[in-house]
Design an enzyme around this catalytic site. Structure first.
Site, PDB file in Angstrom:
ATOM      1  N   ASP A 257       0.820  -1.211   0.000  1.00  0.00           N
ATOM      2  CA  ASP A 257       0.000   0.000   0.000  1.00  0.00           C
ATOM      3  C   ASP A 257       0.854   1.261   0.000  1.00  0.00           C
ATOM      4  OD1 ASP A 257       1.018  -0.401   2.546  1.00  0.00           O
ATOM      5  OD2 ASP A 257      -0.911  -0.556   3.540  1.00  0.00           O
TER       6      ASP A 257
ATOM      7  N   ASN B 114      -6.957  -2.276  14.640  1.00  0.00           N
ATOM      8  CA  ASN B 114      -8.363  -2.605  14.346  1.00  0.00           C
ATOM      9  C   ASN B 114      -8.488  -3.816  13.417  1.00  0.00           C
ATOM     10  OD1 ASN B 114      -7.474  -1.569  11.938  1.00  0.00           O
ATOM     11  ND2 ASN B 114      -9.068  -0.003  11.720  1.00  0.00           N
TER      12      ASN B 114
ATOM     13  N   HIS C  79      -6.822  -4.214  10.520  1.00  0.00           N
ATOM     14  CA  HIS C  79      -6.592  -3.990   9.090  1.00  0.00           C
ATOM     15  C   HIS C  79      -5.316  -4.663   8.610  1.00  0.00           C
ATOM     16  CE1 HIS C  79      -4.338  -0.100  10.142  1.00  0.00           C
ATOM     17  NE2 HIS C  79      -3.474  -0.729   9.350  1.00  0.00           N
TER      18      HIS C  79
ATOM     19  N   GLU D 199      -9.467  -1.735   5.648  1.00  0.00           N
ATOM     20  CA  GLU D 199     -10.022  -1.359   6.949  1.00  0.00           C
ATOM     21  C   GLU D 199     -11.332  -2.111   7.207  1.00  0.00           C
ATOM     22  OE1 GLU D 199      -8.383   0.363   8.960  1.00  0.00           O
ATOM     23  OE2 GLU D 199      -7.550   2.216   8.131  1.00  0.00           O
TER      24      GLU D 199
HETATM   25  C1  GLP Z   1      -0.087   0.611   8.450  1.00  0.00           C
HETATM   26  C2  GLP Z   1       0.077  -0.287   7.232  1.00  0.00           C
HETATM   27  C3  GLP Z   1      -0.150  -1.729   7.561  1.00  0.00           C
HETATM   28  C4  GLP Z   1       0.572  -2.127   8.836  1.00  0.00           C
HETATM   29  C5  GLP Z   1       0.074  -1.273   9.963  1.00  0.00           C
HETATM   30  C6  GLP Z   1       0.671  -1.649  11.306  1.00  0.00           C
HETATM   31  O1  GLP Z   1      -1.404   1.043   8.630  1.00  0.00           O
HETATM   32  N1  GLP Z   1      -0.784   0.113   6.173  1.00  0.00           N
HETATM   33  O2  GLP Z   1       0.299  -2.526   6.479  1.00  0.00           O
HETATM   34  O3  GLP Z   1       0.350  -3.487   9.114  1.00  0.00           O
HETATM   35  O4  GLP Z   1       0.400   0.065   9.636  1.00  0.00           O
HETATM   36  O5  GLP Z   1       1.681  -0.783  11.657  1.00  0.00           O
HETATM   37  P1  GLP Z   1       2.647  -0.951  12.889  1.00  0.00           P
HETATM   38  O6  GLP Z   1       3.501  -2.117  12.588  1.00  0.00           O
HETATM   39  O7  GLP Z   1       3.429   0.339  12.904  1.00  0.00           O
HETATM   40  O8  GLP Z   1       1.797  -1.151  14.094  1.00  0.00           O
END
Ligand code: GLP
Length: 244
Positions: free
Chosen positions: A67, A135, A137, A142
């Site tokens: 993404d 959440n 995702h 989402e």
């Molecule tokens: C972002 C990304 C996700 C990732 C998430 C978790 O929202 N789009 O792909 O899994 O962050 O992030 P973190 O590892 O910083 O908790």
């Protein structure tokens, strides 16, 4: 779904990096799906270490990211392209032309999505690395009434904006939209590793590991329909959710 509990997050990260390294070393032209976020930083550090020890080469590897934020340039320090370059690509022998991250400031969003989908349709992933949002995702899929199969544009959930605000000067600076792979494309990867740590992931990991439901309220639960998915958690998270 397999669950692997490690002593701590560093150990989980090393295990995931070694799996990735084996896939890369044993395939002629590996295609690897990559993720961003604080959770996966150590995995990339371990891959860089393996590269520096000459145990791993990315010369024939192609990568596709999950993404990208919409509205910020690839040079922006919080863009996922910048994250990938600085944490991994700049430190290894990959051909940068073989790395794909959607371009977040492409004003032609239809073209950006068509390019993204083209990459996904023409490069079967041998492996997909995943983190998870508090959440549930996955990438930027989402929780919602519906999820999508293919690459699409999404409004980032308010809770995700809050969770990701720590990387920006303020909450207001977090982009409100993103390009993301859809769940269908993510599930097409031959094998998937999801890495999670921290108390704020406990609820979603609990329903992923213990529940039988596949629900758009927790997009990660779709991974239960994949034949080769492994969840990597540390002892701390395992204790919080009561997993033994
Ligand atoms: C972002 C990304 C996700 C990732 C998430 C978790 O929202 N789009 O792909 O899994 O962050 O992030 P973190 O590892 O910083 O908790």
């Amino acid at each position: 779904m397999k669950i692997i509990v490690s002593k701590n997050h560093d150990e989980s990260s090393l295990k995931v990096a070694l799996i990735m390294s084996e896939i890369i070393n044993s395939s002629k032209n590996p295609v690897i799906g990559l993720a961003t976020g604080g959770t996966v930083v150590n995995v990339y550090q371990e891959l860089v270490n393996l590269y520096n020890e000459r145990k791993l080469s990315f010369k024939n590897t192609k990568t596709i990211n999950l993404d990208e934020y919409i509205g910020i340039a690839p040079t922006h320090e919080q863009s996922y392209r910048y994250f990938m370059n600085s944490n991994l690509f700049d430190k290894i022998d990959i051909d940068i032309n073989n790395t794909f991250v959607p371009i977040g400031n492409n004003s032609d969003t239809d073209k950006a999505l068509a390019d993204f989908q083209y990459q996904l349709d023409n490069n079967d992933r041998d492996f997909q690395l995943l983190g998870i949002g508090p959440n549930g995702h996955i990438a930027f899929n989402e929780p919602d009434k519906y999820l999508h199969a293919n690459a699409h544009m999404i409004s980032i959930a308010a809770t995700t904006i809050e969770a990701n605000a720590r990387f920006f000067a303020s909450k207001d600076e977090v982009p409100k939209k993103a390009f993301t792979q859809g769940m269908g494309d993510i599930l097409k990867a031959k094998s998937i590793a999801l890495l999670a740590t921290g108390e704020n992931k406990a609820n979603v990991i609990k329903s992923l590991i213990f529940g039988d439901d596949v629900s758009t309220d927790n997009p990660s639960t779709f991974l239960k329909m994949h034949a080769d998915t492994t969840i990597f958690i540390d002892e701390n998270l395992a204790n919080i959710i009561g997993y033994k």
